[in-house]
Design an enzyme around this catalytic site. Structure first.
Site, PDB file in Angstrom:
ATOM      1  N   TYR A 294       0.881  -1.167   0.000  1.00 52.20           N
ATOM      2  CA  TYR A 294       0.000   0.000   0.000  1.00 52.20           C
ATOM      3  C   TYR A 294       0.917   1.214   0.000  1.00 52.20           C
ATOM      4  O   TYR A 294       1.400   1.652   1.028  1.00 52.20           O
ATOM      5  CB  TYR A 294      -0.926  -0.011   1.218  1.00 52.20           C
ATOM      6  CG  TYR A 294      -1.816   1.212   1.318  1.00 52.20           C
ATOM      7  CD1 TYR A 294      -2.380   1.780   0.177  1.00 52.20           C
ATOM      8  CD2 TYR A 294      -2.074   1.802   2.544  1.00 52.20           C
ATOM      9  CE1 TYR A 294      -3.184   2.901   0.265  1.00 52.20           C
ATOM     10  CE2 TYR A 294      -2.883   2.929   2.644  1.00 52.20           C
ATOM     11  CZ  TYR A 294      -3.435   3.468   1.495  1.00 52.20           C
ATOM     12  OH  TYR A 294      -4.237   4.591   1.583  1.00 52.20           O
TER      13      TYR A 294
ATOM     14  N   ASP B 129      -1.972  -1.275  -4.114  1.00 54.45           N
ATOM     15  CA  ASP B 129      -2.331   0.100  -4.438  1.00 54.45           C
ATOM     16  C   ASP B 129      -1.038   0.900  -4.552  1.00 54.45           C
ATOM     17  O   ASP B 129      -0.397   1.211  -3.550  1.00 54.45           O
ATOM     18  CB  ASP B 129      -3.244   0.661  -3.340  1.00 54.45           C
ATOM     19  CG  ASP B 129      -3.726   2.075  -3.657  1.00 54.45           C
ATOM     20  OD1 ASP B 129      -3.246   2.674  -4.632  1.00 54.45           O
ATOM     21  OD2 ASP B 129      -4.592   2.583  -2.903  1.00 54.45           O
TER      22      ASP B 129
ATOM     23  N   HIS C 118     -12.271   1.253  -4.456  1.00 57.48           N
ATOM     24  CA  HIS C 118     -11.456   0.565  -5.452  1.00 57.48           C
ATOM     25  C   HIS C 118     -12.176  -0.724  -5.857  1.00 57.48           C
ATOM     26  O   HIS C 118     -12.933  -1.297  -5.069  1.00 57.48           O
ATOM     27  CB  HIS C 118     -10.084   0.179  -4.883  1.00 57.48           C
ATOM     28  CG  HIS C 118      -9.209   1.340  -4.550  1.00 57.48           C
ATOM     29  ND1 HIS C 118      -8.011   1.589  -5.193  1.00 57.48           N
ATOM     30  CD2 HIS C 118      -9.334   2.319  -3.615  1.00 57.48           C
ATOM     31  CE1 HIS C 118      -7.438   2.664  -4.670  1.00 57.48           C
ATOM     32  NE2 HIS C 118      -8.225   3.126  -3.705  1.00 57.48           N
TER      33      HIS C 118
END
Length: 389
Positions: A186, A237, A369
């Site tokens: 992330y 991500d 998302h």
């Protein structure tokens, strides 16, 4: 672009061996990734109001629920599901236990359903991870147990990040498969907010500065893993859209730091071939700025080698528009970006057999998302070993 979810096919009951063969081809590994924007909805009683319009909100068997087991089943029991931004406080072991329970096979499961384990990395940084009762950041790697028992050697965090952003799964070499280092990531979202030294609390630049530093540290981690014989799979991500084709209606170019961050990530991690753009798309005046930013950054530490990872989706779909970030509060598809990616070492390029994302309001669920996936295929040299793939 998909706008709805098809009803699941009717399935006859299968023996465990039949189910493994059908839903998980013996020579493939399927990897899913999803920024869930908070794990809490997945740990409550079944919720359908997040998915679809109110008239379709009833649980009719065709509408996805905020359930991790339902997600795994709907996508044919993948070997790995990497979640980002789970937002669990490091002082909350009860929620971690609830997450572990949510993916386990229970007494109500069909005999052929596989079991899973959940592994989390939560922030320990008390200066940079303080918001919302310390419910910030955090990643979770969900691993199918038969895959883990055969292939996984260890699961670990990295020693250069205390924000709970990275978790590494290292596998053993087995049959035709190389050793894999699967990194659940992330990445930092660059802003002008202060970044503080995690030990002293003193200001050490901005979140933009920290993002560039994380790029450098992660690239070094990847190079070290490859030097030790691992093929790297970077999943999650990335908080960067690579090119005009990856942003709708436009690629973010303001403020200028977005261009700098994007150019830096491209220089450090991506295969030398530039990402594709559609032929009818206007040229981007910021391209020159990005090239200049990349050149300037490279001059500061040009001894660093590019990791040369392959963008799985863009490699298989060079001209296809597809997006993973669909902000809530806007009509689905009105504004979106491809900021979540699955990147693999060049060594794995020949093994890449599938990649995509599930672009529907239903699959987005309570998040902002949508999930994405990549599939790797290897020669099936050992039937006994590959039967659990």
């Amino acid at each position: 672009m998909e706008r709805s979810i098809s009803p699941p096919p009717k399935r006859r009951k299968l023996s465990r061996s039949e189910a493994t063969h059908i839903t998980n081809p013996s020579n493939q590994i399927t990897i899913y990734s999803w920024n869930v924007n908070g794990i809490q909805p997945f740990l409550q009683k079944p919720i359908t109001s997040y998915f679809g319009t109110q008239q379709h909100a009833k649980d009719d068997g065709n509408t996805p629920r905020a359930s991790l087991r339902d997600f795994l089943k709907r996508h044919d029991w993948p070997a790995l599901l990497f979640l980002q931004e789970i937002k669990i406080s490091p002082d909350d072991p009860a929620t971690v236990r609830a997450l572990e329970k949510a993916v386990k096979r229970d007494d109500k499961a069909e005999p052929e359903e596989p079991d899973y384990s959940a592994h989390v990395c939560l922030p320990s940084d008390k200066f940079n991870a303080r918001g919302f009762g310390r419910k910030v950041y955090g990643v979770c790697s969900i691993v199918r147990k038969d895959f883990a028992e055969t292939y996984v050697e260890r699961i670990r965090p990295v020693n250069w990040d205390q924000e709970g952003r990275f978790l590494v799964i290292e596998t053993k070499a087995c049959s035709s498969r190389p050793r894999l280092a699967l990194i659940n990531a992330y990445m930092v979202n660059g802003t002008d907010n202060a970044y503080k030294n995690p030990s002293t609390g003193e200001k050490a630049g901005t979140r933009h500065d920290r993002k560039l530093e994380v790029h450098r540290l992660l690239a070094a981690e990847c190079r070290d893993l490859e030097a030790r014989g691992f093929a790297v799979v970077l999943v999650g991500d990335i908080n960067i859209a690579r090119a005009p084709i990856d942003g709708f209606p436009n690629l973010r170019t303001f403020p200028q730091r977005h261009c700098t961050n994007r150019a830096d990530f491209e220089r450090r991690f991506l295969h030398k071939r530039r990402p594709s753009s559609t032929s009818n798309e206007p040229s981007n005046d910021d391209d020159d700025d990005e090239r200049a930013s990349s050149k300037s950054t490279a001059n500061r530490d040009d001894s660093d080698e590019n990791v040369a990872l392959v963008d799985t989706f863009r490699h298989l779909h060079p001209e296809k528009k597809g997006y993973t970030y669909y902000p809530r509060g806007k009509t689905f598809g009105e504004s979106c970006d491809r900021v979540d990616m699955i990147l693999v070492s060049s060594l794995l390029q020949a093994a890449l057999v599938g990649a995509g994302m599930h672009e529907t309001p239903g699959e987005r669920g309570p998040s902002d998302h949508v999930p994405l996936y990549a599939r790797l295929g290897f020669a099936d040299e050992n039937a006994k070993v590959s039967a659990v793939a």
